[in-house]
Design a protein around this motif. Structure first.
Motif, mmCIF file in Angstrom:
data_model
loop_
_atom_site.group_PDB
_atom_site.id
_atom_site.type_symbol
_atom_site.label_atom_id
_atom_site.label_comp_id
_atom_site.label_asym_id
_atom_site.label_seq_id
_atom_site.Cartn_x
_atom_site.Cartn_y
_atom_site.Cartn_z
ATOM 1 N N TYR A 95 0.779 -1.165 0.050
ATOM 2 C CA TYR A 95 0.025 -0.115 0.235
ATOM 3 C C TYR A 95 0.853 1.188 0.032
ATOM 4 N N ALA A 96 2.106 1.159 -0.416
ATOM 5 C CA ALA A 96 3.066 2.393 -0.524
ATOM 6 C C ALA A 96 2.281 3.489 -1.257
ATOM 7 N N THR A 97 1.513 3.266 -2.309
ATOM 8 C CA THR A 97 0.941 4.391 -3.346
ATOM 9 C C THR A 97 -0.109 5.062 -2.352
ATOM 10 N N THR A 98 -0.557 4.592 -1.257
ATOM 11 C CA THR A 98 -1.532 5.469 -0.457
ATOM 12 C C THR A 98 -1.136 5.977 0.648
ATOM 13 N N ASP A 99 0.375 5.885 0.976
ATOM 14 C CA ASP A 99 0.867 6.428 2.208
ATOM 15 C C ASP A 99 0.829 7.863 2.402
ATOM 16 N N ALA A 100 0.804 8.595 1.082
ATOM 17 C CA ALA A 100 0.492 9.945 1.236
ATOM 18 C C ALA A 100 -0.602 10.628 1.817
ATOM 19 N N LEU A 101 -1.848 9.697 1.479
ATOM 20 C CA LEU A 101 -3.074 9.959 1.898
ATOM 21 C C LEU A 101 -3.387 9.677 3.353
ATOM 22 N N LEU A 102 -2.319 9.292 4.309
ATOM 23 C CA LEU A 102 -2.549 9.049 5.719
ATOM 24 C C LEU A 102 -1.586 9.939 6.505
ATOM 25 N N PRO A 103 -2.144 10.139 7.856
ATOM 26 C CA PRO A 103 -1.390 11.057 8.626
ATOM 27 C C PRO A 103 0.157 10.411 8.792
ATOM 28 N N ALA A 104 1.329 11.268 8.999
ATOM 29 C CA ALA A 104 2.526 10.573 8.955
ATOM 30 C C ALA A 104 2.796 9.710 9.970
ATOM 31 N N ALA A 105 2.137 9.986 11.337
ATOM 32 C CA ALA A 105 2.578 9.143 12.381
ATOM 33 C C ALA A 105 1.605 7.871 12.216
ATOM 34 N N ALA A 106 0.671 7.685 11.416
ATOM 35 C CA ALA A 106 0.105 6.382 10.971
ATOM 36 C C ALA A 106 0.886 5.605 10.137
ATOM 37 N N VAL A 107 1.437 6.194 9.139
ATOM 38 C CA VAL A 107 2.475 5.499 8.322
ATOM 39 C C VAL A 107 3.723 5.032 8.932
ATOM 40 N N ALA A 108 4.242 5.753 9.935
ATOM 41 C CA ALA A 108 5.267 5.560 10.807
ATOM 42 C C ALA A 108 5.162 4.176 11.626
#
Length: 172
Positions: free
Chosen positions: A146-159
């Motif tokens: 799901y790397a293509t959707t990382d920019a759509l999530l809060p940074a803390a969530a992706v991390a």
């Protein structure tokens, strides 16, 4: 007459022993099929919240049960899915879910039948990084899902998402 009593006693003991053996076998099966628990909790100050474990490996057909162990906070268990206003981060064709708000000591359970990688979050705490990932069955350990959707999530969530290789390494 005494021989008959002894035979009856012997039969009773043998059937009792067989019953114990069968109950032990069936209880082992039920333990193996019991739900795997994920705890929802946080620091007493409220500064940090989490799912524990954050990353989990299970086999298809297993059930996961999330339990809110935090006394003073509510949590949700919500799939990253368009039905929940989020990008798709569960396998295509898998059903979306949202537990609704879970009060302290309440729980939510879900059976996972479809292999793949499932990302989920807590609605009120996504921006604090309260996310989790479940790997169901065989997946490629090198994949960064799901790397293509990382920019759509809060940074803390992706991390907060554990990597797939780490989850597979720590499986039982």
């Amino acid at each position: 007459m005494k021989a008959f009593v002894d035979n009856a006693r012997r039969r009773a003991l043998l059937s009792g022993g067989a019953g114990l053996l069968l109950s032990a076998l069936f209880s082992r099966r039920s333990v193996a099929s019991e739900a795997v628990e994920i705890s929802m909790s946080g620091a007493a100050s409220g500064a940090h919240v989490w799912f524990r474990p954050r990353g989990l490996f299970i086999q298809p057909g297993q059930t996961v049960r999330w339990v809110n162990h935090e006394v003073g906070n509510v949590h949700t268990v919500t799939a990253y899915h368009p039905d929940n206003g989020k990008p798709l981060r569960i396998p295509g064709g898998a059903a979306s879910w949202d537990s609704g708000y879970l009060m302290p000591d309440e729980s939510f359970a879900l059976k996972f039948d479809k292999p793949g990688i499932y990302d989920y979050f807590c609605i009120p705490h996504e921006h604090a990084g309260m996310v989790g990932r479940i790997v169901v069955g065989h997946v490629d350990a090198s994949v960064r899902p799901y790397a293509t959707t990382d920019a759509l999530l809060p940074a803390a969530a992706v991390a907060g998402f554990p990597d797939v290789a780490g989850i597979l390494k720590n499986r039982d």
